[in-house]
Design a protein around this motif. Structure first.
Motif, short mmCIF file in Angstrom:
data_model
loop_
_atom_site.label_atom_id
_atom_site.label_comp_id
_atom_site.label_asym_id
_atom_site.label_seq_id
_atom_site.Cartn_x
_atom_site.Cartn_y
_atom_site.Cartn_z
N ALA A 59 0.82 -1.21 0.00
CA ALA A 59 0.00 0.00 0.00
C ALA A 59 0.86 1.26 0.00
N SER A 63 2.31 4.55 -3.49
CA SER A 63 2.40 6.01 -3.58
C SER A 63 3.84 6.49 -3.64
N MET A 95 -8.83 6.74 -1.29
CA MET A 95 -8.47 6.14 -0.01
C MET A 95 -9.26 6.78 1.12
N THR A 96 -9.40 8.11 1.08
CA THR A 96 -10.15 8.83 2.11
C THR A 96 -11.61 8.43 2.13
N THR A 99 -12.03 4.51 3.20
CA THR A 99 -11.48 4.02 4.47
C THR A 99 -12.57 3.74 5.51
N TYR A 122 -6.12 -3.46 -5.69
CA TYR A 122 -4.87 -2.72 -5.90
C TYR A 122 -4.12 -3.24 -7.13
N GLY A 146 -6.35 3.66 -5.19
CA GLY A 146 -6.66 4.25 -3.89
C GLY A 146 -7.70 3.48 -3.12
N VAL A 149 -5.79 0.58 -1.65
CA VAL A 149 -4.88 1.05 -0.60
C VAL A 149 -5.67 1.47 0.64
N GLY A 150 -6.84 2.08 0.45
CA GLY A 150 -7.68 2.44 1.60
C GLY A 150 -8.04 1.23 2.43
N THR A 153 -4.73 -0.04 4.36
CA THR A 153 -4.32 0.80 5.49
C THR A 153 -5.31 0.73 6.65
N SER A 441 -6.07 10.83 5.93
CA SER A 441 -6.10 10.82 4.46
C SER A 441 -6.79 12.07 3.92
#
Length: 617
Positions: A59, A63, A95-96, A99, A122, A146, A149-150, A153, A441
């Motif tokens: 993840a 970036s 991601m934001t 999440t 991903y 994203g 990755v969200g 994380t 994020s």
């Protein structure tokens, strides 16, 4: 006397991905049980976390590996500073927005399955990004990345909390921080080498993480075993839609304000008003949803509210450092992508050392606030010092400033999540963990977008001023390749103009760091008001698992032997799944013949609840 715990209460792992096992409560606090019922050793926990850490590595790599390649990527695809910013912001936005949704799903579904799905998403986004032929396609593929990755994380924190007690979690959070550091320093280096290698090129930056993701999938399948909480799935899709729309509209406004239209214009009022309206709709939806992605009641807890606010400000500082350093070293100092990655090592070393050391010390002492406060001071100080750099500043000074900033980030990032997890009931663990990650994020997405717009504006002004100082000859060269927010090709510029452009980028990036410093200062001030509560010594997943799996009340906590009686202190769950305040219960195993034959003792193989026993006896 042998006092035992109902199946499903740690240590035991009821519902363990198809397995059913139980264990005695003599397992030390802070450990889980293996399938055979024995407490998990450090080695067993690390084996279970190996795939998770590898997924986290993937993840972060997604970036960082492209950060040093971005100037060349955007130049090859014909984009400008706006596209540069959006390649980063698109992934952060996805991601934001996702999440909190991943966190809620973790409270409803198999965490193992979810983290594997996140890895697959991903991989799909990475492969598609490698084939992108324009900045628009690349940005769309970064959105898909994203989303994955969200999940990685958010789920990393949730799964750790399900396996390890808050007290021990400080130690393993340090390992997460170390993984972050390795991926952060290794990513730019790997990306730089790939970009500088003629027979590879920047497209392989997107392919490089795919093998790691596939390995993580296999390792997770073999090593990660967690209880499956069987609940009716009800996802708040409306909440996810409105929070995504609100954040997206806000980022669109920040990106184009000052360029396409003035900061104070009808477009600004329309977009900010629309974002605020969508935010209010989101709050209404969440207040009525049976399974909200962000339970608003969590914010009644002062620690969660303040930790979320601090994470918002830390996100601005963290992403500003990782995103804009590549432009500084390549466009202000003329370094190659590979050397650009090498030069950021001091910041990563600081992050690695502070996250690892703070995790170990917190595990021993159970105290974490001093690390948060110190981290806030160091981040604010580091950014303030970085705000003084120019294109010709001695590198050793920059290295010291970066190290200071890295030390602060390592102290704050994982510990903000840790103090939040220590405050919530197990059924809210996923949502609470993802809330802190969400705000971090969000701060990063808004910060990168806003600061990218600031950088484009400042660089253009500094270039204009510098060319004007060169006289008529300088003015005749135009904008030095920065017109319209473009990324200049330094090798194609005459020496005097190149110096002007390098100076402009050096000064512009320094301004970005300087504007980020007040946000870090606000994070420091917020942490001062967070009340420190010593970390607990019991795994967070135990109460929820017990209550859900046994269908009744189940005590859980640290066992303390007193005069032949084992007192179990912790959380008691009522028949409706709600906690029973100020409850304390004691389970006493009977001596031979002391109970009627019809009244069975609570054993590891008979998951009777207290209510069952009271009814039968």
């Amino acid at each position: 006397m042998a006092t035992t715990t109902p199946a499903g209460v740690r240590g035991g792992r009821a519902g363990d991905e198809g397995d059913s096992a139980s264990a005695d409560t003599s397992a030390p606090a802070g450990t889980s049980a293996s399938e055979g019922g024995a407490p998990m050793t450090h080695r067993q926990i690390m084996e279970a976390l190996s795939g998770l850490l590898l997924g986290m590595f993937v993840a972060i790599l997604s970036s960082t590996i492209v950060s040093n390649a971005l100037p060349e990527i955007i130049s090859d695809l014909g984009g400008g500073q706006s596209a540069y910013t959006w390649v980063v912001t698109a992934a952060l936005l996805a991601m934001t927005a996702t999440t909190p949704l991943w966190g809620k799903l973790a409270d409803l579904l198999s965490k193992k399955l979810l983290v594997q799905i996140a890895l697959i998403i991903y991989v799909a986004g990475s492969v598609a990004a490698g084939f992108a032929q324009g900045t628009g396609t690349l940005i769309a593929c970064r959105v898909v990345q994203g989303v994955g990755v969200g999940g990685l994380t958010a789920l990393a924190q949730v799964i750790m909390a399900a396996m390890i007690s808050p007290r021990e979690r400080g130690r393993y959070s340090g390992y997460l921080g170390a993984t972050f550091a390795v991926a952060t320093v290794g990513g730019p280096l790997l990306g730089g080498v790939i970009t500088d290698t003629e027979w590879l090129g920047w497209r392989w930056c997107f392919y490089a993480g795919v093998p790691f993701a596939l390995i993580a999938l296999l390792v997770l399948q073999k090593t990660l075993k967690l209880p499956v909480v069987k609940r009716q799935v009800k996802v708040d899709w409306a909440g996810a839609l409105f929070i995504s729309a609100a954040v997206s509209l806000l980022l669109v406004w920040v990106t184009f304000a000052g360029d396409t239209y003035a900061w104070l214009s009808w477009q600004t009022y329309a977009m900010t008003g629309g974002a605020a309206a969508l935010g209010l709709v989101f709050l209404v939806v969440e207040s009525r949803a049976s399974e909200p992605i962000i339970p608003l009641r969590l914010f009644r807890n002062r620690t969660i509210t303040l930790a979320s606010l601090a994470s918002l400000f830390v996100g601005v500082a963290m992403f500003a450092g990782t995103v804009f350093f590549s432009q500084y070293f390549q466009l202000a100092r003329g370094e190659s992508p590979t050397m650009s990655g090498v030069m950021t090592i001091p910041m990563i070393v600081g992050l690695f050392v502070s996250s690892t050391v703070s995790g170990l010390v917190i595990t021993k002492t159970g105290r974490w606030k001093a690390w948060l406060v110190s981290g806030g001071v160091l981040v604010a100080g580091g950014l303030g010092l970085l705000g003084t750099i120019r294109y010709d500043t001695e590198y050793w000074r920059i290295a010291v400033f970066m190290a200071v900033m890295g030390l602060g980030l390592g102290m704050m990032m994982q510990n903000l999540v840790l103090c939040t997890q220590n405050q919530v009931a197990p059924q809210d663990l996923g949502a609470a963990s993802s809330v802190v990650t969400f705000f971090r994020s969000l701060g990063g997405a808004v910060g990168v977008s806003a600061l990218g717009a600031v950088l484009a504006d400042r660089v253009t002004r500094y270039v204009e001023d510098g060319l004007a100082e060169l006289g008529p000859g300088g003015a005749s060269t135009g904008h030095g390749g920065t017109g319209g927010g473009g990324i200049p090709d330094l090798d194609a510029l005459p020496a005097p103009v190149r110096t002007v452009v390098e100076s402009a980028y050096g000064h512009g990036v320094a301004d970005v760091f300087l504007y980020s410093a007040p946000f870090a200062l606000l994070a420091f001030l917020v942490t001062l008001f967070i009340k420190e509560v010593a970390l607990k010594g019991t795994p967070s997943a135990a109460p929820d698992t017990a209550a859900r799996e046994t269908g009744g009340t189940a005590p859980v906590g640290t066992t303390v032997a007193v005069a032949g009686v084992t007192a179990v202190h912790g959380v008691v769950w009522g028949p409706e799944g709600a906690t029973v305040g100020r409850a304390a219960v004691t389970l006493i195993s009977p001596r031979a013949g002391s109970w009627p034959a019809r009244c069975p003792a609570t054993t590891a193989r008979t998951p009777w609840t207290l209510r069952d026993r009271a009814r039968m006896c």
